[in-house]
Design an enzyme around this catalytic site. Structure first.
Site, PDB file in Angstrom:
ATOM      1  N   ILE A  32     -30.415  -3.783  16.901  1.00  0.00           N
ATOM      2  CA  ILE A  32     -29.271  -3.385  17.720  1.00  0.00           C
ATOM      3  C   ILE A  32     -29.182  -4.250  18.965  1.00  0.00           C
ATOM      4  O   ILE A  32     -28.090  -4.631  19.392  1.00  0.00           O
ATOM      5  CB  ILE A  32     -29.380  -1.899  18.071  1.00  0.00           C
ATOM      6  N   TYR A 181     -42.545   8.575  17.862  1.00  0.00           N
ATOM      7  CA  TYR A 181     -41.415   7.691  18.142  1.00  0.00           C
ATOM      8  C   TYR A 181     -40.255   8.477  18.752  1.00  0.00           C
ATOM      9  O   TYR A 181     -39.688   8.087  19.774  1.00  0.00           O
ATOM     10  CB  TYR A 181     -40.951   6.989  16.872  1.00  0.00           C
TER      11      TYR A 181
END
Length: 316
Positions: A32, A181
């Protein structure tokens, strides 16, 4: 009577110009972050890729220059897992001011075992959250020198279902990679919200905005060789998923809007329009658990103690 025309609707394909401005994108060499950098480069701004891998940064810059002729893109060596290196990395920006910092870089570990940074922090929490927390301390003088700078924190939809364990931020007692995460990204998002709260209290011109990319898959991402190459097989197999999620080029849209759109305000959360998973960027309500100032303040204090970064300097 003089009529005042409203600003045109936001169009991800027709971004406003940003000539003369300087943007830093951490992790801008891949995923991204690469598409955030590519799209911002098309506005005429100078875009700096923060990357721990010089070879990958060179490949990303070459790809951007091919896609955006005349683009002003360069790179700095940036390793968020090494807190002692961050001051030098910021000095190497060689800029008088910074108009936006996109805190995008991140590590995701799919399988055990638990790993640690050289500073002794769990790798995902230490890189994704603590690294950006400490980096902001060194960036603040450059951000404050710009007329209306922005810190844009890239969260994750995975954080929506997570909750922080403030007594085990480093996942020492119970380490599960996917949960660790998600919590590291949630910590980043708490930081982005709390940072804006403190900046507003100090009367700062810097704003902090939190974004997330929704569901962003490699298999739905257009090729940018050698940064990313999508095979025909991957494209065909992923076609049904496109009804629910999107590629990483579209996952970049909320961050790009948060950098460029003057209508975006500090403290806001932006994500994809359709169920928070795909589509053009829109403002969405700050998640209930993310809006808890007591948790954000405790995380802030813990992060300060773990990094040694005196973040009182960013509020003044």
């Amino acid at each position: 009577m003089v009529s005042i025309s409203a600003a045109p609707p936001w169009n991800v394909q027709r971004l406003p110009r940003a000539d003369g401005r300087v943007f830093l994108v951490t992790g801008g060499n891949a995923g991204i972050g690469y598409f955030v950098a590519e799209q911002l480069s098309a506005t005429g701004a100078t875009v700096v890729l923060g990357s721990r891998n010089p070879a990958k940064a060179e490949a990303a810059m070459a790809s951007i220059r091919t896609r955006v002729p005349g683009s002003r893109v360069r790179a700095v060596r940036l390793d968020l897992a090494d807190l002692s290196s961050l001051e030098t990395a910021v000095e190497s920006l060689d800029a008088e001011r910074l108009d936006a910092a996109v805190h995008n870089a991140g590590i995701a570990l799919d399988d055990p075992p638990r790993e640690e940074t050289g500073d002794g922090h769990e790798l995902m929490f230490g890189t994704n959250h603590l690294g950006h927390f400490a980096l902001t301390r060194w960036l603040m003088p450059l951000l404050s020198a710009a007329p209306a700078a922005r810190v844009v924190t890239m969260g994750s939809f995975a954080a929506k279902s997570e909750r922080l364990d403030l007594d085990d931020l480093q996942s020492r007692r119970d380490y599960r990679p996917k949960r660790a995460y998600g919590r590291s990204k949630l910590a980043q998002m708490y930081f982005g919200v709390e940072l804006d709260r403190r900046l507003r209290a100090a009367g700062s011109s810097v704003a902090s905005i939190v974004v997330h990319p929704g569901g962003a898959l490699d298999s739905l991402t257009p090729s940018r060789p050698p940064v990313h190459v999508r095979t025909t097989g991957a494209r065909l197999s992923a076609a049904p998923a496109a009804l629910l999620v999107q590629g990483k080029h579209a996952g970049a849209w909320p961050a790009v809007r948060a950098v460029l759109d003057p209508a975006v305000r500090g403290g806001q959360l932006w994500g994809p329009r359709v169920f928070g998973l795909r589509g053009e960027p829109r403002r969405e309500p700050v998640w209930n658990h993310l809006a808890d100032p007591s948790i954000a303040a405790r995380l802030w204090d813990a992060s300060r103690d773990l990094t040694g970064a005196d973040l009182n300097t960013i509020s003044g």
